[in-house]
Write an enzyme that holds these catalytic residues in place. Structure first.
Site, short mmCIF file in Angstrom:
data_model
loop_
_atom_site.label_atom_id
_atom_site.label_comp_id
_atom_site.label_asym_id
_atom_site.label_seq_id
_atom_site.Cartn_x
_atom_site.Cartn_y
_atom_site.Cartn_z
N PHE A 1 -45.24 0.52 -44.22
CA PHE A 1 -46.24 1.41 -44.80
C PHE A 1 -45.85 1.74 -46.24
O PHE A 1 -44.71 2.11 -46.51
CB PHE A 1 -46.33 2.68 -43.95
CG PHE A 1 -47.53 3.52 -44.25
CD1 PHE A 1 -48.77 3.19 -43.73
CD2 PHE A 1 -47.42 4.64 -45.06
CE1 PHE A 1 -49.88 3.98 -44.01
CE2 PHE A 1 -48.54 5.42 -45.35
CZ PHE A 1 -49.76 5.09 -44.82
N ASP B 1 -38.95 5.07 -38.69
CA ASP B 1 -40.18 5.84 -38.85
C ASP B 1 -41.01 5.65 -37.58
O ASP B 1 -41.38 4.52 -37.23
CB ASP B 1 -40.94 5.34 -40.09
CG ASP B 1 -42.15 6.22 -40.42
OD1 ASP B 1 -42.71 6.83 -39.49
OD2 ASP B 1 -42.54 6.27 -41.60
N TYR C 1 -49.97 14.02 -37.15
CA TYR C 1 -51.44 14.01 -37.02
C TYR C 1 -51.98 12.74 -36.38
O TYR C 1 -53.19 12.60 -36.25
CB TYR C 1 -52.11 14.24 -38.38
CG TYR C 1 -51.63 13.35 -39.52
CD1 TYR C 1 -52.09 12.05 -39.65
CD2 TYR C 1 -50.72 13.83 -40.46
CE1 TYR C 1 -51.65 11.24 -40.68
CE2 TYR C 1 -50.28 13.02 -41.50
CZ TYR C 1 -50.75 11.74 -41.60
OH TYR C 1 -50.30 10.93 -42.62
N LYS C 2 -51.11 11.82 -35.99
CA LYS C 2 -51.59 10.58 -35.35
C LYS C 2 -51.61 10.79 -33.83
O LYS C 2 -52.42 11.58 -33.34
CB LYS C 2 -50.73 9.41 -35.80
CG LYS C 2 -50.95 9.11 -37.30
CD LYS C 2 -49.99 8.11 -37.87
CE LYS C 2 -50.32 7.89 -39.36
NZ LYS C 2 -49.19 7.30 -40.09
N ARG D 1 -58.80 -2.49 -37.52
CA ARG D 1 -57.72 -1.89 -36.72
C ARG D 1 -58.33 -0.95 -35.68
O ARG D 1 -59.17 -0.12 -36.00
CB ARG D 1 -56.83 -1.12 -37.70
CG ARG D 1 -55.51 -0.73 -37.17
CD ARG D 1 -54.66 -0.17 -38.29
NE ARG D 1 -55.15 1.14 -38.72
CZ ARG D 1 -54.36 2.13 -39.15
NH1 ARG D 1 -53.06 1.95 -39.23
NH2 ARG D 1 -54.86 3.28 -39.52
C1 PLP Z 1 -49.09 7.57 -41.45
C2 PLP Z 1 -47.77 7.14 -41.97
C3 PLP Z 1 -47.11 7.91 -42.92
C4 PLP Z 1 -47.77 9.13 -43.49
O1 PLP Z 1 -47.00 9.80 -44.39
P1 PLP Z 1 -47.48 11.22 -44.92
O2 PLP Z 1 -46.40 11.63 -45.81
O3 PLP Z 1 -47.63 12.12 -43.71
O4 PLP Z 1 -48.79 11.04 -45.59
C5 PLP Z 1 -45.85 7.50 -43.33
N1 PLP Z 1 -45.28 6.38 -42.83
C6 PLP Z 1 -45.91 5.61 -41.93
C7 PLP Z 1 -45.26 4.39 -41.40
C8 PLP Z 1 -47.17 5.97 -41.48
O5 PLP Z 1 -47.82 5.21 -40.60
#
Ligand code: PLP
Length: 420
Positions: free
Chosen positions: A129, A200, A225-226, A379
């Protein structure tokens, strides 16, 4: 061939079916985006209103003590810990995933510099990401490390074996393809190479069983939030293995991570253990909402917990992949999510040479909500807490119709919004 009736009987036999009642699911929507923003739990509005009206509105500043606001980052952290194989007292809910990643990556680099000064690389995947890569790139530049990216998961072991990797930073489930890493095997390889393993869990916490302690992780961060249903911008979480607990460095040395914040000591003294990873005043309203979201996942515990959720998630994604093959097979969709269970998270992604964005938009217009990830990926996330087998069947039927009818070619489905 699977029929809709067969899907309905799978729903009738589903031991987790009752969990759906815990969510505010808008009528007429099939929500396949819980991997991006989880659904609102029914308990959340009343709880947030209570915090606002009673705890804030009436009791005001006393609520830091009387409503235990001050303990909320730890209390919610302890609940999340149960879902990812960590012990109480090892995790806090705070800040965003990006910020938490900055803290633990910085800590890992500091530990590596002391223990293995010759190792100057941070290893990750090119497909990780972007925020993870941006944070790592910025820290590497600042601290004189090099960020090394491999193009394929298969290359990680080889690159580790070269012996100069200080920190391996991976997202357990790839946000685009849904590919799942074997945390135990990869962490073992890292350990053998004298490398710290940072995970992560953005797309794994609440989606599949994770066992940070057993599987050899050193550091972990993840998203609220996921799959944890904490609401937009919910606080994230951060974990450090107890073997590093009194060593790790907190680069954002804020007062809430001080050993005695209300001593107002001009000198910083880190709190013992994970509490030092708090920084500023916690976002109470968001934490209260996050706790309601985490509780929806914990509600599965008496019904088999994460193992039962995982079994249903795999059944849902198996069904989706099979039905898309069966009913949309001629439309050039390439499933980029591994078919092997051990390699699959809780989402299914398809790539297509043309029209992926518009196909997703046409589906959304029909109430089937997935998302698009550039350049060509559709997705679909499957949250076993609230999705039914019949939803999968209906979603594929809409996809089939959007493709067969060519409806996605309509220009209105090609206009790109700011958030995809
Ligand atoms: C959704 C996601 C994030 C989100 O990071 P925020 O700082 O909360 O915006 C980070 N890393 C991964 C791998 C994600 O899927």
């Amino acid at each position: 061939m699977t029929t809709r009736e067969e899907c309905l009987s799978l729903d009738a036999e589903d031991p987790l079916a009752s969990l759906r009642d815990r969510f505010e699911l808008p009528a007429g929507k099939i929500y396949l985006d819980g991997n991006s923003l989880g659904v609102l739990p029914k308990a959340t509005p009343a709880r947030v209103a209570e915090v606002v009206r009673l705890e804030w509105g009436e009791h005001l500043i006393e609520s830091w003590n009387t409503a235990s606001w001050i303990e909320l980052p730890q209390r919610v952290g302890d609940k999340i810990a149960r879902l990812v194989g960590a012990a109480p007292g090892e995790m806090v809910a705070a800040d965003s995933t990006s910020v938490n990643l900055f803290k633990v990556l910085s800590a890992a680099m500091t530990i590596a510099r002391e223990d293995a000064p010759g190792k100057r690389c941070i290893l990750s995947e090119r497909g990780n990401f972007p925020t993870d890569l941006y944070i790592a790139e910025a820290l590497a530049r600042e601290r004189g490390f090099e960020l090394v990216l491999v193009g394929a998961a298969e290359d990680i072991g080889h690159r580790l074996a070269q012996g100069n990797v200080a920190v391996l930073m991976l997202t357990q489930v790839d946000f685009k393809s849904g590919r799942l890493h074997d945390m135990a095997a990869v962490s073992r390889a890292a350990r053998a190479a004298g490398t710290l393993a940072l995970w992560d869990l953005a797309h794994s916490a609440g989606a599949l069983p994770v066992n940070l302690d057993r599987d050899g992780a050193d550091f972990a961060v993840g998203c609220g939030y996921k799959y944890l249903n904490g609401g937009p911008g919910a606080p994230a979480f951060v974990w450090v293995h107890p073997r590093h607990a009194e060593r790790f460095w907190q680069p954002l040395a804020g007062w809430m991570g001080h050993a005695a914040p209300f001593a107002f000591d001009p000198a910083y003294r880190p709190a013992p253990g994970i509490a030092r990873y708090l920084c500023g005043t916690p976002a109470l309203l968001s934490l209260a909402a996050l706790e309601c979201g985490v509780d929806t996942v914990l509600a599965a515990e008496p019904l088999g917990g994460m193992a039962a959720l995982r079994a249903k998630s795999l059944a849902l994604t198996d069904l989706f992949i099979a039905l898309v093959q069966e009913r949309c097979g001629s439309h050039g969709l390439e499933c980029i999510t591994p078919s092997e269970h051990a390699l699959r998270g809780s989402q299914v992604s398809f790539a297509r040479a043309e029209g992926s964005y518009a196909i997703v938009q046409a589906l959304i217009a029909r109430g089937v909500v997935g998302d698009f990830r550039a350049p060509d990926v559709m997705r679909f996330g499957f949250t076993p807490l609230y999705l039914r087998f019949a939803d999968v069947w209906d979603a594929v039927e809409h996809l089939r119709d959007v493709l067969d009818s060519g409806q996605w070619r309509d220009p209105r489905f090609h206009r790109q919004a700011a958030v995809t």
